[in-house]
Motif scaffolding. Structure first.
Motif: not given
Length: 108
Positions: A95-100, A102-103, A106
């Motif tokens: 989840l941390f890697n996915a959020v990173s 996406v960040f 973008r």
């Protein structure tokens, strides 16, 4: 004679009264002491969590900064120790890697 034995049930210590004769109560007490010596006070587990968090941060030297990853490693280590497994820390890491990702994608 009744012996009061302290047991842990899913991380919640509870007192349990069981009817034992003196010899059996002493044997239970002796076995609990041996088990406590083997497990320790949690200091060994804490050292392991800190060491693996440091290794986790050192294995990610570029982006993001290793200091916040050390904190993430502490959290993942705590989750692994608390759940006595790796599934939850692996999911949190993903989840941390996915959020990173996406960040970064973008433009952040």
């Amino acid at each position: 004679m009744f012996a009061v034995v302290r047991v842990r049930v899913r991380y919640e210590p509870r007192d349990v009264e069981i009817g034992l004769d003196d010899e059996a109560a002493l044997e239970v007490h002796r076995r609990l002491e041996v088990a406590r010596e083997r497990v320790g006070t949690g200091a060994r587990r804490a050292r392991a969590v800190y060491a693996t968090a440091a290794l986790f941060a050192l294995l990610h030297p570029v982006w993001p900064n290793p200091v916040p990853l050390f904190v993430l490693g502490l959290g993942l280590g705590w989750l692994a120790a608390r759940t006595t497994g790796l599934l939850v820390p692996v999911l949190v890491h993903a989840l941390f890697n996915a959020v990173s990702a996406v960040f970064v994608l973008r433009g952040g």
